[in-house]
Scaffold this motif. Structure first.
Motif, PDB file in Angstrom:
ATOM      1  N   TRP A  60      27.957  16.361  33.497  1.00 40.27           N
ATOM      2  CA  TRP A  60      27.896  17.403  32.466  1.00 40.27           C
ATOM      3  C   TRP A  60      29.279  17.596  31.856  1.00 40.27           C
ATOM      4  O   TRP A  60      29.420  17.698  30.630  1.00 40.27           O
ATOM      5  N   ASP A  61      30.306  17.654  32.702  1.00 35.81           N
ATOM      6  CA  ASP A  61      31.669  17.833  32.195  1.00 35.81           C
ATOM      7  C   ASP A  61      32.050  16.693  31.253  1.00 35.81           C
ATOM      8  O   ASP A  61      32.675  16.922  30.210  1.00 35.81           O
ATOM      9  N   VAL A  62      31.695  15.468  31.629  1.00 38.24           N
ATOM     10  CA  VAL A  62      32.056  14.316  30.806  1.00 38.24           C
ATOM     11  C   VAL A  62      31.472  14.457  29.402  1.00 38.24           C
ATOM     12  O   VAL A  62      32.168  14.256  28.391  1.00 38.24           O
ATOM     13  N   ALA A  63      30.196  14.792  29.305  1.00 41.08           N
ATOM     14  CA  ALA A  63      29.559  14.913  27.992  1.00 41.08           C
ATOM     15  C   ALA A  63      30.002  16.184  27.264  1.00 41.08           C
ATOM     16  O   ALA A  63      30.117  16.182  26.033  1.00 41.08           O
ATOM     17  N   HIS A  64      30.256  17.256  27.997  1.00 41.94           N
ATOM     18  CA  HIS A  64      30.737  18.483  27.360  1.00 41.94           C
ATOM     19  C   HIS A  64      32.103  18.255  26.723  1.00 41.94           C
ATOM     20  O   HIS A  64      32.359  18.734  25.605  1.00 41.94           O
ATOM     21  N   ASP A  92      24.169  19.617  20.979  1.00 51.64           N
ATOM     22  CA  ASP A  92      25.099  20.745  21.070  1.00 51.64           C
ATOM     23  C   ASP A  92      24.588  21.827  22.021  1.00 51.64           C
ATOM     24  O   ASP A  92      25.362  22.410  22.797  1.00 51.64           O
ATOM     25  N   HIS A  93      23.295  22.113  21.952  1.00 52.62           N
ATOM     26  CA  HIS A  93      22.744  23.205  22.756  1.00 52.62           C
ATOM     27  C   HIS A  93      22.806  22.919  24.247  1.00 52.62           C
ATOM     28  O   HIS A  93      22.854  23.849  25.062  1.00 52.62           O
ATOM     29  N   LEU A  94      22.841  21.648  24.649  1.00 50.76           N
ATOM     30  CA  LEU A  94      22.889  21.294  26.070  1.00 50.76           C
ATOM     31  C   LEU A  94      24.286  21.478  26.647  1.00 50.76           C
ATOM     32  O   LEU A  94      24.438  21.721  27.855  1.00 50.76           O
ATOM     33  N   TYR A  95      25.286  21.364  25.812  1.00 50.12           N
ATOM     34  CA  TYR A  95      26.659  21.370  26.305  1.00 50.12           C
ATOM     35  C   TYR A  95      27.459  22.576  25.823  1.00 50.12           C
ATOM     36  O   TYR A  95      28.686  22.559  25.818  1.00 50.12           O
ATOM     37  N   ASP A  96      26.756  23.625  25.460  1.00 51.49           N
ATOM     38  CA  ASP A  96      27.388  24.892  25.124  1.00 51.49           C
ATOM     39  C   ASP A  96      27.645  25.640  26.429  1.00 51.49           C
ATOM     40  O   ASP A  96      26.720  26.136  27.071  1.00 51.49           O
ATOM     41  N   ALA A  97      28.899  25.717  26.829  1.00 52.16           N
ATOM     42  CA  ALA A  97      29.244  26.326  28.118  1.00 52.16           C
ATOM     43  C   ALA A  97      28.940  27.816  28.147  1.00 52.16           C
ATOM     44  O   ALA A  97      28.709  28.383  29.220  1.00 52.16           O
ATOM     45  N   LEU A 111      22.529  13.953  29.190  1.00 53.48           N
ATOM     46  CA  LEU A 111      22.839  12.535  29.130  1.00 53.48           C
ATOM     47  C   LEU A 111      23.149  12.027  30.532  1.00 53.48           C
ATOM     48  O   LEU A 111      23.804  12.722  31.319  1.00 53.48           O
ATOM     49  N   ASP A 112      22.700  10.828  30.867  1.00 51.97           N
ATOM     50  CA  ASP A 112      23.053  10.280  32.177  1.00 51.97           C
ATOM     51  C   ASP A 112      24.506   9.802  32.120  1.00 51.97           C
ATOM     52  O   ASP A 112      25.129   9.771  31.039  1.00 51.97           O
ATOM     53  N   ARG A 117      29.426   8.638  29.143  1.00 51.62           N
ATOM     54  CA  ARG A 117      30.661   7.875  28.925  1.00 51.62           C
ATOM     55  C   ARG A 117      30.662   7.217  27.547  1.00 51.62           C
ATOM     56  O   ARG A 117      31.684   7.192  26.852  1.00 51.62           O
ATOM     57  N   ALA A 118      29.531   6.652  27.165  1.00 51.81           N
ATOM     58  CA  ALA A 118      29.450   5.996  25.861  1.00 51.81           C
ATOM     59  C   ALA A 118      29.651   7.007  24.735  1.00 51.81           C
ATOM     60  O   ALA A 118      30.327   6.712  23.734  1.00 51.81           O
ATOM     61  N   TYR A 119      29.089   8.195  24.877  1.00 47.74           N
ATOM     62  CA  TYR A 119      29.274   9.256  23.891  1.00 47.74           C
ATOM     63  C   TYR A 119      30.747   9.609  23.779  1.00 47.74           C
ATOM     64  O   TYR A 119      31.312   9.698  22.673  1.00 47.74           O
TER      65      TYR A 119
END
Length: 459
Positions: A60-64, A92-97, A111-112, A117-119
């Motif tokens: 989660w941190d990686v994608a956030h 955006d809604h998934l990674y809004d802390a 995201l897995d 990482r690719a993102y």
């Protein structure tokens, strides 16, 4: 992540000087190198585990991190535009802390690790392309490269959070580092105090000042009068805190605030996090490895909450410093009457002055960084451990949110307590005497310690 700071306006960008662009690119690269080191240390299956409800799964941190960079750099820093398409606006809604508490993040359709990482790689490629052409163009977000520095700092903050997740994980040690330097001054510093005379100093900083990446809650600079006080020359050590524990510190009601007593008795705490008593001797677990407290006796105590720090200070006949006192001690030079950037002067942190960047993965013994001491002889005000201060989180006089309210303003006035000084896990780009960290007084998974203070009239 909504922006209320950018408005449509005519833009005529003046490209950043080469030296600034190189510095910004280097800060972004340094932060990404640390992210990769922490995530490459475990396999993808473990990246998706939640090691504590207080922490996110590492993926989660990686994608956030990538989503924040996507939102503020890719979409808002393009020269000649107020906004441009993002890489993945649909997530955006998934990674809004702010709207997704950590405890519930594993239930989201994230995201897995491979996708995350690719993102991040795609966003970074776009961001570096933008940096090549970016410049001051009338938007405060781009002045002096602020938005690039903000993103580098944001990633470094999550690096420290991921480091704390590594501390909480079970299993064999996944991270290793060189030991910290030794100290020849520990015996002289432990238990000693430094008198700070009354004075007036400049607290905080301004936009366009020497710390151009300072965040909104550090602004504006303002003059503050400080009464005389005494401050410990070094943070409280493991050996000192062990004496408090062995003296019944966790069972003596008179040492604790009502909130602190309620919490430690409800949780059953009897020592700092990771400490355990084995055959009458104290041990701690550091990133999966158990070690005797006697072997790290002169290191600052780690993983204590505000309530534990306050109880110790009461036991010692002292108190915790206020946020104002802490910054005064870290910045004011009574000889010249000037306010400095750091305890040692105006130069940026270096390995000889402060324990930062996760280079040792633990605090150094007190006195290990004499070149980082303040003019009056206070040591390790930057690096090693965050230091609890007995102050709430409020905006400075004249505070204005920038670039979004959710970074600071929405937290003002709560039950938070301030932490100052940075820990060994903090990136140097974030390590400032003006930097304000805050957390709930029950939190101790963070790399937190403290030092004590005493009012001068009680001398």
């Amino acid at each position: 992540m909504t922006s209320d700071a950018d408005t449509d306006r005519p833009l005529s960008a003046a490209r950043y000087p080469d030296a600034l662009r190189r510095r910004l690119a280097a800060e972004l690269a340094t932060a990404r190198d640390r992210t990769q080191a922490l995530t490459d240390a475990v396999d993808d299956a473990e990246l998706m585990q939640q090691h504590s409800p207080l922490m996110s799964p590492l993926h989660w941190d990686v994608a956030h991190i990538a989503n924040m960079e996507d939102f503020w750099l890719v979409r808002r820093a393009t020269p000649g535009e107020t906004a441009s398409p993002g890489v993945r606006e649909d997530i955006d809604h998934l990674y809004d802390a702010f709207t997704n508490p950590r405890s519930g993040r594993p239930e989201l359709p994230l995201l897995d690790p491979v996708e995350a990482r690719a993102y991040g790689a795609t966003v970074r490629e776009r961001a570096l392309q933008i940096l090549e052409e970016a410049g001051t163009d009338g938007r405060a977000l781009l002045d002096d490269g602020f938005v690039f520095g903000m993103i580098a700092q944001h990633e470094q903050q999550h690096v420290e959070t991921m480091l704390a997740t590594h501390q909480l994980r079970q299993g064999p040690r996944a991270l290793r580092a060189d030991p910290p330097p030794t100290s020849s001054q520990a015996r002289d510093l432990i238990g000693s105090e430094v008198f700070h005379p009354a004075g007036t100093f400049t607290m905080g900083t301004d936009a366009g000042g020497p710390d151009v990446y300072a965040l909104d809650n550090e602004r504006p600079a303002h003059r503050v009068e400080v009464a005389a006080f005494h401050l410990d020359a070094a943070p409280v050590t493991n050996a000192e805190f062990a004496r408090f524990v062995d003296d019944g510190g966790y069972s003596r009601r008179e040492l604790w605030s009502d909130a602190g007593w309620e919490h430690i008795t409800g949780e059953g705490w009897s020592a700092p996090m990771t400490w355990e008593n084995v055959d009458g001797a104290w041990y701690r677990t550091s990133f999966g490895e158990r070690e005797a407290i006697s072997g790290v006796a002169d290191q600052p105590v780690l993983h204590v909450c505000f309530h534990e720090a306050l109880a110790y200070a009461t036991w010692a006949g002292k108190r915790l410093p206020t946020e104002v006192e802490w910054e005064y001690a870290a910045r004011f030079d009574p000889t010249t009457g000037s306010t400095r950037r750091f305890p040692w002067g105006d130069d940026d942190p270096s390995p000889e002055r402060a324990n930062l960047d996760g280079r040792h993965l633990q605090p150094a013994p007190v006195g290990a960084y004499p070149d980082g001491a303040s003019p009056l002889g206070v040591h390790q005000l930057i690096g090693d451990v965050w230091e609890w201060c007995d102050s709430g989180f409020e905006g400075y006089p004249g505070f204005a949110p920038f670039p979004y309210k959710e970074y600071s303003e929405v937290f003002f006035g709560g039950d938070f307590r301030m932490l100052r000084g940075s820990s060994f896990g903090v990136g140097a780009v974030n390590a400032r005497t003006t930097f304000r960290n805050w957390d709930l007084p029950i939190r101790r998974q963070i790399f937190s310690g403290f030092r004590c203070a005493r009012s001068a009239e009680h001398a």
